[in-house]
Design a protein around this motif. Sequence first.
Motif, PDB file in Angstrom:
ATOM      1  N   ILE A  57     -12.717 -32.731  -0.358  1.00 19.78           N
ATOM      2  CA  ILE A  57     -14.122 -32.323  -0.216  1.00 19.78           C
ATOM      3  C   ILE A  57     -15.049 -33.466  -0.632  1.00 19.78           C
ATOM      4  CG2 ILE A  57     -15.875 -30.728  -1.093  1.00 19.78           C
ATOM      5  CD1 ILE A  57     -13.511 -28.703  -1.451  1.00 19.78           C
ATOM      6  N   ALA A  58     -14.657 -34.205  -1.663  1.00 17.75           N
ATOM      7  CA  ALA A  58     -15.490 -35.307  -2.145  1.00 17.75           C
ATOM      8  C   ALA A  58     -15.626 -36.417  -1.112  1.00 17.75           C
ATOM      9  CB  ALA A  58     -14.904 -35.880  -3.444  1.00 17.75           C
ATOM     10  N   GLY A  59     -14.593 -36.614  -0.295  1.00 24.35           N
ATOM     11  CA  GLY A  59     -14.711 -37.598   0.778  1.00 24.35           C
ATOM     12  C   GLY A  59     -15.831 -37.238   1.738  1.00 24.35           C
ATOM     13  N   HIS A  60     -15.930 -35.958   2.094  1.00 25.55           N
ATOM     14  CA  HIS A  60     -17.028 -35.488   2.938  1.00 25.55           C
ATOM     15  C   HIS A  60     -18.362 -35.672   2.217  1.00 25.55           C
ATOM     16  CE1 HIS A  60     -18.938 -31.745   5.127  1.00 25.55           C
ATOM     17  NE2 HIS A  60     -19.660 -32.831   5.285  1.00 25.55           N
ATOM     18  N   ALA A  61     -18.385 -35.316   0.922  1.00 25.18           N
ATOM     19  CA  ALA A  61     -19.631 -35.438   0.164  1.00 25.18           C
ATOM     20  C   ALA A  61     -20.113 -36.885   0.093  1.00 25.18           C
ATOM     21  CB  ALA A  61     -19.444 -34.874  -1.246  1.00 25.18           C
ATOM     22  N   ALA A  62     -19.176 -37.831  -0.015  1.00 28.90           N
ATOM     23  CA  ALA A  62     -19.563 -39.244  -0.069  1.00 28.90           C
ATOM     24  C   ALA A  62     -20.228 -39.676   1.232  1.00 28.90           C
ATOM     25  CB  ALA A  62     -18.336 -40.107  -0.358  1.00 28.90           C
ATOM     26  N   LEU A  63     -19.660 -39.264   2.364  1.00 30.13           N
ATOM     27  CA  LEU A  63     -20.268 -39.586   3.660  1.00 30.13           C
ATOM     28  C   LEU A  63     -21.648 -38.950   3.781  1.00 30.13           C
ATOM     29  CD1 LEU A  63     -17.231 -39.096   6.079  1.00 30.13           C
ATOM     30  CD2 LEU A  63     -18.069 -41.237   5.087  1.00 30.13           C
TER      31      LEU A  63
END
Length: 251
Positions: free
Chosen positions: A52-58
């Motif tokens: 989920i954090a990967g999406h949040a970073a983008l």
Amino acid sequence: MRLLLINANTSTAMTDRVVAAARGLAAPDTEVAGVTGRFGAAVIATRSAYAIAGHAALDCYAEHGAGFDAVVLACFGDPGLLALKELAAVPVVGMAEAGCHFAAQLAPRFGIVTGGERWRPMLTEYVDSLGLGDRLSGVRTLRADGGQIAADPAAAEQAVQEAARLCIEEDGAGLVILGGAGMVGMVERVAPHLPVPVIDGLTPAVKWAEAAVLSGARKAETGALAFPGPLASTGLSPALAALLAQRGIVS
């Protein structure tokens, strides 16, 4: 020079902590700003929270990245790092990426101490993906996660020091990385008690990002990290949907 620090969890206190530390590390003429994940976990300590954090970073970059010269992904473990490098128009450096590569320049083998027991396999796999798996002596984890460590770093220092000593004495580490935003600022207190160098990931990440800008490094036009073709999407934030739909240089 303007440097954006992306914290892909939802803790604004963690963002403030890392930004304050980064401002002390950066050159006097480097402006440092931070942004916190709009959604996701308060602490990244599991594979699901990491995804989920990967999406949040983008999402953070799409919303706030305009006008910055470089980006530091300020989450040890670097969720979404390669995707961020692909979509960003400027250099992107991960805190774990920078820390591990710097450690490999200073010692034949390095160990990592971090908060959260599930990070042991996750970081082992990540370091291997960097091509440094044979240089990693091991990952030692604490029961406390990064958020708990950041909330009371003084209480965690003894456990961090003991875990680092195990990295050295049992795993053969010639250098220890304190991994995680929650441990930022702890190096100077732990290092005097240990017989090998101790670093964190923030210092090399900030300096690497500044060096990338000063070197004039520009976005690749071909290859794995060139801008992708336009992509239709559903349900994403307007800023991220627009970023994915663009072709050519993204500002």
